[in-house]
Design an enzyme around this catalytic site. Structure first.
Site, PDB file in Angstrom:
ATOM      1  N   GLU A   1       0.802  -1.224   0.000  1.00 45.77           N
ATOM      2  CA  GLU A   1       0.000   0.000   0.000  1.00 45.77           C
ATOM      3  C   GLU A   1       0.832   1.269   0.000  1.00 45.77           C
ATOM      4  O   GLU A   1       0.465   2.253  -0.607  1.00 45.77           O
ATOM      5  CB  GLU A   1      -0.941  -0.008   1.217  1.00 45.77           C
ATOM      6  CG  GLU A   1      -1.837  -1.214   1.226  1.00 45.77           C
ATOM      7  CD  GLU A   1      -2.813  -1.229   2.377  1.00 45.77           C
ATOM      8  OE1 GLU A   1      -3.352  -0.180   2.696  1.00 45.77           O
ATOM      9  OE2 GLU A   1      -3.019  -2.317   2.955  1.00 45.77           O
TER      10      GLU A   1
ATOM     11  N   GLU B   1       3.513  -7.281   9.850  1.00 49.55           N
ATOM     12  CA  GLU B   1       2.175  -6.701   9.998  1.00 49.55           C
ATOM     13  C   GLU B   1       1.327  -7.522  10.965  1.00 49.55           C
ATOM     14  O   GLU B   1       0.605  -6.978  11.792  1.00 49.55           O
ATOM     15  CB  GLU B   1       1.485  -6.653   8.631  1.00 49.55           C
ATOM     16  CG  GLU B   1       0.066  -6.116   8.676  1.00 49.55           C
ATOM     17  CD  GLU B   1      -0.558  -5.986   7.295  1.00 49.55           C
ATOM     18  OE1 GLU B   1      -0.041  -6.632   6.354  1.00 49.55           O
ATOM     19  OE2 GLU B   1      -1.548  -5.260   7.158  1.00 49.55           O
TER      20      GLU B   1
HETATM   21  C1  BGC Z   1      -2.866  -1.178   6.444  1.00 51.16           C
HETATM   22  C2  BGC Z   1      -2.750  -0.863   7.903  1.00 51.16           C
HETATM   23  C3  BGC Z   1      -3.847   0.081   8.222  1.00 51.16           C
HETATM   24  C4  BGC Z   1      -5.108  -0.705   8.033  1.00 51.16           C
HETATM   25  C5  BGC Z   1      -6.362  -0.039   8.455  1.00 51.16           C
HETATM   26  C6  BGC Z   1      -4.145  -1.936   6.279  1.00 51.16           C
HETATM   27  O1  BGC Z   1      -4.362  -2.417   5.043  1.00 51.16           O
HETATM   28  O2  BGC Z   1      -1.763  -1.855   5.965  1.00 51.16           O
HETATM   29  O3  BGC Z   1      -1.556  -0.785   8.457  1.00 51.16           O
HETATM   30  O4  BGC Z   1      -3.757   0.762   9.408  1.00 51.16           O
HETATM   31  O5  BGC Z   1      -5.228  -1.190   6.730  1.00 51.16           O
HETATM   32  O6  BGC Z   1      -6.846  -0.744   9.456  1.00 51.16           O
END
Ligand code: BGC
Length: 928
Positions: free
Chosen positions: A475, A785
């Site tokens: 992202e 993550e």
């Molecule tokens: C991101 C996160 C973000 C989240 C929202 C994800 O796809 O990588 O780090 O805070 O979406 O909850």
């Protein structure tokens, strides 16, 4: 006549707006700071004097100001002009009113303060491009003549897209991905460079290459393109000064020439396609034949959005030489850099013209040892980023190529089409990230924790690239929640003031009129149209939007710069007022209302529950159903989970509390009163709704207890019971944490503060999932993550480079090593190390704006020894818990007779010692 005794203080490290001798300042009252050095303990400043001059003479003399402040003193002389060069010096008086010598001079130079200072015009290559396709990078060039060698020269430059500029074939500056990423429509940064040494008498040439970058390249999870515009452009102004006082200005205009060259396409996420056969040797130097080049056209854009660059830019940093080139079971050729990072590969190759090499950059191998990118895809909506570089050889000797306008998050590189057998020397990894000054270190006796620290630092490096991002792969987006969660840790490891302030300005700019904060900052216009509908409903989510309040507060604690709170105050308040309206207006919410209000009017206390709208929730707790739900059908079950009133109300309370504190700091007593009263009401509502008589919470999850204890939302009399229940939940999970993004940073602090330090250490040292050391055991080189980033079988899941769970760093620094700010900016430091987990030593250093703060402790049998360094003009409290020894000495003498010790308190649980600046060694032994 007796000489006036001079003070032992030396003034050094003069900084303007946090920077040493900066160019291109646009603050009207730049903040001036300095450090003090002294050989004596307990040295302080009692007064200062600042003098500022410009070329014409004296500008401002503060006179002797009775003040102990040495940070962020605003310049208060006559209004500053564009391009004005100011030199300044400082002297101070010590506590005996003895003056120091004057400092060595520092300087700063103002940028272009008004749109009318720009004589340059926006230029764009004249040819048509296909916005649906990736297009070749434009090369621009302009020859110009100088009547003699200038004494000084400055370039002011920015672009739509990215630029790399050169003068006479020499690169201008050492920054990459300029002009950086920001909310372009509102603030487009320009850079200022000193190019005095790149110019000569006679014909000179400026050459510029443009790339798509964030402006029109792939952005976010959906890799949406052309977000800010479809055409690349350049704005260039070179101001040359001659020894005789003359000035010449060379600007971008319709005279420039343009063409395309070897960069056939370049995109931050997709990668770069380069054909070295199309290189144009000498294109950016005098004497080149440009007759076949095409023209440019002048484009009209407002110059009102131009602002100076406030931060360290992106630079090339560490280099990695791979240990070996692997052949995977599937027969692929894969290079292992040994470290996951964000950057590029510098390719060194020798081969025939026309041969094509492809490099695909990924983070992981699968359980069989084959290259994979599958974990970075969210199928079927969002495929993994391509992160592929294609290089076509020109032939005829060694070729060295480093991509221009792309960057990848990677550790492994799959190589295809390489001529012959590649060796490690053919590939050098080059890390690229925002060049924030390193400020913090941590090390201890357990190598696994040192590895964890390494991983935290590398996730920060990988994700501090112009904006704080969630990950450098999938992202690359400035998720507000992630930034809020990680900021305290990140601000220990690097000096973040300029980096985060730039981002917070964008946050404030992009906040909606009702105070809502977008999901990600910068928030590309139209981005939401490419996301699932459920995701767009989460705009203004609790814990994410709260970055508007929590981040300025964090920065204020670390840098003591009240101007940050002043500047962000309206944004902070707008967020809390939005939360309040969301809580109180049950019948007109944007989104969800709790079903109970459809049958009756809310009770008085319910007006302080934020139980409307939808939220990300705790996010990625072990067994968290939320991510999957986001891509499915909208059902009542989904709606109920996403309404998360216990989380939303807790953040509503916490942000309100911080806003009240902020108002107090800013001297706004009326607001302080309003928001502390509001906080009390929310707190009571939270307790009524979510905390049972026996301290049991709804919902019964570790995160509920951690958050409520951390945000002071449990009545004092129930703290013990609530803590006990949290401990049971941890034990029921096999002594494992069960928290997600939002509350994990508070888990160990809450346990430690509530007399369960041992359990905090047990969780820290746990190495089966979910835990921090599981990733370490699995060979992680960055923070993952999700807790099971690589599962027990060896398969990767989700991003392997997300810093949120690295927020444990702050606990390592504050509690394990024992450095915490005791007053904003570390004007006062608290050294309270709390050993445990079998550690025998730990140490940390922090380069505060006052100077180095250091701590180092070791346990040797019954003896606990602690050495601390306190910067001049600051004070500290050292707290030695009684369990570490009851008899404490400093430098071998009793505390009461030690120089620099100003107070000692012996209490049942600890000995607290107040000290002034200097280096001290405390030894604690059991009372004989
Ligand atoms: C991101 C996160 C973000 C989240 C929202 C994800 O796809 O990588 O780090 O805070 O979406 O909850």
């Amino acid at each position: 006549m007796n000489a006036i005794p001079t003070s032992s203080l030396r003034v050094q490290d003069l900084r303007c707006e946090y920077q040493l001798n900066p160019l291109g300042i646009d603050s009207k009252e730049p903040g001036l700071s300095w450090q003090l050095a002294s050989d004596q303990r307990g040295a302080t400043q009692s007064a200062y004097q600042i003098q500022v001059r410009d070329r014409q003479g004296d500008l401002w003399d503060s006179g002797k100001v009775l003040s102990d402040q040495s940070l962020h003193i605003p310049y208060h002389g006559p209004a500053l002009r564009s391009r004005q060069l100011c030199t300044w010096r400082v002297r101070v008086w010590d506590s005996n009113d003895h003056p120091s010598a004057w400092s060595e001079p520092g300087w700063w130079e103002m940028g272009l303060l008004h749109a009318t200072d720009w004589q340059a015009q926006w230029i764009e290559p004249e040819w048509a491009e296909d916005p649906a396709a990736f297009n070749p990078c434009p090369y621009l060039r302009a020859p110009f003549t100088l009547r003699t060698r200038p004494v000084s020269a400055r370039v002011y430059v920015t672009a739509h897209g990215l630029y790399e500029a050169s003068l006479n074939g020499q690169r201008v500056g050492d920054a990459y991905f300029t002009p950086g990423y920001s909310s372009y429509h509102h603030r487009l940064h320009y850079q200022t460079y000193d190019v005095s040494d790149l110019l000569h008498s006679g014909e000179n040439v400026v050459g510029v290459i443009l790339g798509d970058g964030w402006y029109r390249g792939s952005l976010g999870i959906a890799s949406r393109r052309n977000t800010y515009g479809q055409r690349l452009g350049l704005l260039w102004q070179l101001v040359v000064n001659y020894a005789d006082g003359g000035e010449q200005i060379i600007v971008s205009d319709e005279q420039w020439r343009a063409t395309t060259g070897p960069i056939l396409s370049s995109d931050l996420k997709a990668g770069e396609v380069y054909d070295a056969r199309l290189e144009m040797p000498g294109w950016d130097q005098p004497g080149f034949d440009e007759s076949r080049w095409r023209g440019v056209r002048v484009a009209e854009y407002s110059l009102e959005n131009l602002v100076t660059t406030p931060e360290p830019l992106v630079r090339r940093k560490e280099r990695f030489v791979p240990g070996k080139v692997l052949t995977t079971p599937a027969g692929e050729t894969v290079v292992d850099m040994g470290q996951n990072f964000s950057g590029v590969v510098q390719l060194r190759v020798n081969g025939p013209a026309g041969m094509n090499i492809r490099l695909r950059h990924g983070e992981a191998l699968d359980k069989d040892g084959n290259f994979t990118m599958d974990h970075l895809a969210i199928e079927p909506l969002f495929p993994a980023p391509s992160q592929t570089v294609s290089y076509t050889l020109r032939g005829g000797g060694e070729e060295v190529y480093t991509p221009f306008f792309t960057v990848h998050g990677f550790r492994y590189v799959k190589v295809e089409g390489f001529p012959g057998t590649p060796t490690p020397e053919n590939f050098t990894g080059v890390a690229l990230y925002s060049d924030l000054p390193a400020t913090g270190t941590f090390t201890c006796s357990d190598p696994r924790l040192n590895r964890l620290q390494h991983n935290i630092l590398w996730s920060q490096k990988s994700n501090f690239l112009e904006t704080p991002t969630d990950c450098p792969t999938r992202e690359r987006a400035g998720w507000t929640g992630d930034a809020q969660i990680y900021a305290p840790t990140g601000s220990f490891l690097m000096q973040t003031a300029g980096f985060f302030m730039k981002w917070l300005r964008d946050l404030a700019t992009e906040q909606e009129p009702d105070g809502r904060v977008p999901l990600i900052i910068p928030s590309p216009v139209g981005m939401e149209s490419s996301l699932p509908r459920i995701v767009t409903l989460l705009k203004g989510s609790a814990g994410w939007g709260d970055a508007a309040v929590m981040l300025p507060w964090t920065l204020y604690q670390v840098y003591g710069d009240q101007r940050i709170l002043e500047e962000q105050y309206a944004s902070m308040k707008a967020w809390v007022d939005y939360q309040r309206r969301q809580a109180q207006d049950k019948y007109k919410p944007q989104g969800h209302t709790s079903p109970r209000y459809q049958e009756r009017k809310p009770l008085e206390y319910e007006l302080y529950l934020w139980d409307t709208n939808y939220h990300w929730g705790e996010w990625l707790e072990p067994d968290d159903p939320v991510p999957g739900l986001l891509f499915g059908e909208w059902t009542p079950e989904v709606a109920q989970i996403l309404s998360a009133p216990h989380i939303a109300t807790a953040y509503f309370a916490y942000s309100t509390h911080l806003l009240a504190e902020t108002a107090r700091v800013l001297g706004n007593e009326a607001d302080a009163q309003v928001y502390s009263t509001l906080f009390e009401k929310i707190r009571q509502a939270f307790i009524t709704e979510f905390v049972g008589e026996n301290g049991q919470m709804t919902p019964e999850k570790q995160s509920s207890y951690v958050r409520a204890l951390a945000f002071d939302l449990i009545p004092e009399r129930l703290r013990l019971a609530a803590t006990q229940r949290l401990i049971e939940l941890i034990q029921e999970a096999g002594t494992h944490l069960g928290t997600g993004f939002l509350s994990t940073p508070y888990l160990c602090p809450v346990l430690g503060d509530n007399d369960h330090l041992d359990l905090a250490y047990t969780l820290l040292m746990q190495d089966t999932p979910p835990s921090w050391l599981y990733a370490v055991k699995k060979g992680a080189t960055t923070i993952w993550e999700s807790w099971d980033g690589i599962d027990e079988e060896g398969n990767p899941h989700n991003s392997l480079n997300h810093y949120s769970y690295g927020a444990i760093g702050n606990w390592l620094y504050q509690v394990v090593a024992g450095i915490a700010p005791g007053a904003p900016g570390y004007r006062h430091t608290i050294f309270q190390p709390q050993p445990g987990g079998g550690l025998t030593f730990a140490s940390a250093t922090y380069q505060s704006l006052y100077g180095e703060i250091a701590t180092s402790w070791q346990i040797d049998g019954e003896r606990f020894q602690l050495t601390v360094t306190v910067p001049t003009n600051t004070t500290a409290t050292v707290v030695i818990p009684t369990r570490l020894g009851r008899q404490v000495t400093e430098g071998g003498v009793a505390l009461e007779s030690a120089v620099g010790v100003c107070g000692v308190r012996r209490e049942q649980k600890a000995t607290s010692i107040e000290i002034g600046s200097g280096v001290y060694t405390f030894t604690a032994i059991p009372k004989s």
